[in-house]
Motif scaffolding. Structure first.
Motif, PDB file in Angstrom:
ATOM      1  N   GLY A 102       0.854  -1.172   0.000  1.00  0.00           N
ATOM      2  CA  GLY A 102       0.000   0.000   0.000  1.00  0.00           C
ATOM      3  C   GLY A 102       0.896   1.229   0.000  1.00  0.00           C
ATOM      4  O   GLY A 102       1.843   1.313   0.785  1.00  0.00           O
ATOM      5  N   ILE A 103       0.627   2.169  -0.883  1.00  0.00           N
ATOM      6  CA  ILE A 103       1.541   3.297  -1.063  1.00  0.00           C
ATOM      7  C   ILE A 103       0.754   4.579  -1.288  1.00  0.00           C
ATOM      8  O   ILE A 103      -0.245   4.589  -2.010  1.00  0.00           O
ATOM      9  N   GLY A 104       1.192   5.651  -0.629  1.00  0.00           N
ATOM     10  CA  GLY A 104       0.513   6.929  -0.747  1.00  0.00           C
ATOM     11  C   GLY A 104       1.486   8.085  -0.672  1.00  0.00           C
ATOM     12  O   GLY A 104       2.677   7.895  -0.392  1.00  0.00           O
ATOM     13  N   PRO A 167       5.023  -9.459 -12.534  1.00  0.00           N
ATOM     14  CA  PRO A 167       6.391  -8.939 -12.680  1.00  0.00           C
ATOM     15  C   PRO A 167       6.940  -8.285 -11.422  1.00  0.00           C
ATOM     16  O   PRO A 167       8.120  -8.040 -11.308  1.00  0.00           O
ATOM     17  N   ARG A 168       6.070  -7.985 -10.457  1.00  0.00           N
ATOM     18  CA  ARG A 168       6.481  -7.459  -9.150  1.00  0.00           C
ATOM     19  C   ARG A 168       5.321  -7.615  -8.195  1.00  0.00           C
ATOM     20  O   ARG A 168       4.199  -7.959  -8.599  1.00  0.00           O
ATOM     21  N   LEU A 169       5.587  -7.375  -6.915  1.00  0.00           N
ATOM     22  CA  LEU A 169       4.500  -7.399  -5.943  1.00  0.00           C
ATOM     23  C   LEU A 169       3.491  -6.296  -6.271  1.00  0.00           C
ATOM     24  O   LEU A 169       3.836  -5.268  -6.866  1.00  0.00           O
ATOM     25  N   PRO A 170       2.227  -6.498  -5.925  1.00  0.00           N
ATOM     26  CA  PRO A 170       1.193  -5.517  -6.302  1.00  0.00           C
ATOM     27  C   PRO A 170       1.279  -4.233  -5.501  1.00  0.00           C
ATOM     28  O   PRO A 170       1.624  -4.233  -4.321  1.00  0.00           O
ATOM     29  N   PHE A 171       0.937  -3.129  -6.175  1.00  0.00           N
ATOM     30  CA  PHE A 171       0.811  -1.815  -5.548  1.00  0.00           C
ATOM     31  C   PHE A 171      -0.668  -1.538  -5.294  1.00  0.00           C
ATOM     32  O   PHE A 171      -1.494  -1.682  -6.199  1.00  0.00           O
ATOM     33  N   ALA A 172      -0.985  -1.108  -4.082  1.00  0.00           N
ATOM     34  CA  ALA A 172      -2.322  -0.597  -3.756  1.00  0.00           C
ATOM     35  C   ALA A 172      -2.145   0.895  -3.519  1.00  0.00           C
ATOM     36  O   ALA A 172      -1.641   1.308  -2.474  1.00  0.00           O
ATOM     37  N   VAL A 173      -2.528   1.704  -4.490  1.00  0.00           N
ATOM     38  CA  VAL A 173      -2.219   3.129  -4.484  1.00  0.00           C
ATOM     39  C   VAL A 173      -3.345   3.911  -3.825  1.00  0.00           C
ATOM     40  O   VAL A 173      -4.489   3.903  -4.284  1.00  0.00           O
ATOM     41  N   LYS A 182      -4.196   9.161 -11.357  1.00  0.00           N
ATOM     42  CA  LYS A 182      -3.481   8.805 -12.584  1.00  0.00           C
ATOM     43  C   LYS A 182      -2.396   7.768 -12.289  1.00  0.00           C
ATOM     44  O   LYS A 182      -2.188   6.828 -13.063  1.00  0.00           O
ATOM     45  N   LEU A 183      -1.708   7.934 -11.153  1.00  0.00           N
ATOM     46  CA  LEU A 183      -0.694   6.948 -10.761  1.00  0.00           C
ATOM     47  C   LEU A 183      -1.335   5.599 -10.460  1.00  0.00           C
ATOM     48  O   LEU A 183      -0.790   4.549 -10.815  1.00  0.00           O
ATOM     49  N   ALA A 184      -2.481   5.620  -9.783  1.00  0.00           N
ATOM     50  CA  ALA A 184      -3.187   4.368  -9.498  1.00  0.00           C
ATOM     51  C   ALA A 184      -3.564   3.659 -10.791  1.00  0.00           C
ATOM     52  O   ALA A 184      -3.428   2.435 -10.910  1.00  0.00           O
TER      53      ALA A 184
END
Length: 300
Positions: A102-104, A167-173, A182-184
């Motif tokens: 999770g990223i913010g 290809p990588r671990l998932p991002f929860a934006v 837009k990034l999400a």
């Protein structure tokens, strides 16, 4: 898609004094994911015990087998993409590919000045976040990365063998503004919201639902603008910050009603806070566990 139920376990207890027990119990209860906050300190917990997110998740990975694990949320406030990527790749490996990031963009809390810097303006936070996410995406998918940015750079940063999850671990934006959405749309496998903070004090649950409907609409627009189907993203609501506050955890029926309204909006995952006595997250543990075990089945 059926609704998934997850929890967030704040890292305020020593591992030997209830910390470990919460994570193992979360798996026993059947939660989809157990997250933790990635802060140096947080609000009313600032003057008490508080432990680091990455070591906590590493320990949790060692005592669980099926439970997904993650942060809600990591931000640039005190992180740099290069060492963070190395830690995440290691954590993904240790957990057998069970990590979600999770990223913010972060905010003006205690983390914003803990390294001695002045708080960033909203524009600088947005600028940094965009650069942070883009570089982290590369670091987690490429063996070697060289990049020179305004805020974050890498010089032949090596990340072999990469993530277990490809290809990588998932991002929860986590995002509600245009740039974050837009990034999400571009980088996220999930989108996270806590609702409209302006409604927390004096708003109504009905107003909150409409605000969330608007956020979901803007997410769909951002996805369309990038040529992506919004259905590809999970929609995650971190509960406890809408006008409903803790009321959904007062009974199984109350939670099923709350969850059903938000499932109808299009949310695919609800996250509830593990009960903490004498705090904003106080709840009856027995009711909380009943919700964990029975609510999803009632929603169909």
């Amino acid at each position: 898609m059926s609704l998934r139920l997850s929890t967030v376990i704040l890292p305020y207890r020593r591992w030997s004094e209830g910390g470990r027990a919460a994570w193992t119990r979360a798996e026993e209860l059947g939660f989809h994911t157990a997250y933790t906050y990635d802060h140096l300190s947080w609000r009313s917990f600032r003057d008490g015990p508080w432990f680091g997110a990455i070591p906590t998740l590493t320990a949790a990975a060692s005592v669980t087998d099926r439970l997904r694990l993650g942060t809600l949320v990591t931000s640039p406030n005190f992180r740099h993409p290069v060492p963070l990527a190395k830690e995440l790749i290691s954590l993904d490996d240790l957990s057998g590919g069970r990590i979600t990031l999770g990223i913010g963009a972060g905010g003006n809390g205690f983390d914003a000045t803990a390294l001695g810097q002045e708080p960033w303006t909203p524009r600088e936070r947005a600028d940094r976040f965009a650069e942070f996410v883009a570089l982290l995406d590369r670091l987690l998918t490429e063996d070697a990365v060289t990049s020179e940015g305004e805020f974050y750079s890498a010089d032949e940063a090596r990340n072999i063998p990469g993530c277990v999850q490809r290809p990588r671990l998932p991002f929860a934006v986590a995002a509600t503004g245009p740039r974050g959405l837009k990034l999400a749309a571009r980088y996220g496998q999930a989108w996270v919201t806590t609702g409209d903070p302006k409604l927390y004090e004096n708003g109504t649950p009905e107003q909150s639902v409409e605000a969330l409907r608007g956020q979901l609409g803007k997410l769909a627009e951002a996805c369309a603008a990038t040529g992506r189907d919004v259905s590809e993203l999970d929609k995650v609501l971190l509960t406890g910050f809408t006008p409903d506050r803790g009321r959904p955890l007062e009974s199984l029926d109350a939670f099923v009603d709350f969850a059903g309204r938000h499932q109808e909006l299009g949310f695919t995952e609800l996250v509830i806070h593990w009960p903490i006595p004498d705090s904003d997250f106080a709840a009856e543990q027995k009711v909380f566990e009943q919700i964990a075990m029975e609510a999803v089945a009632q929603l169909g």
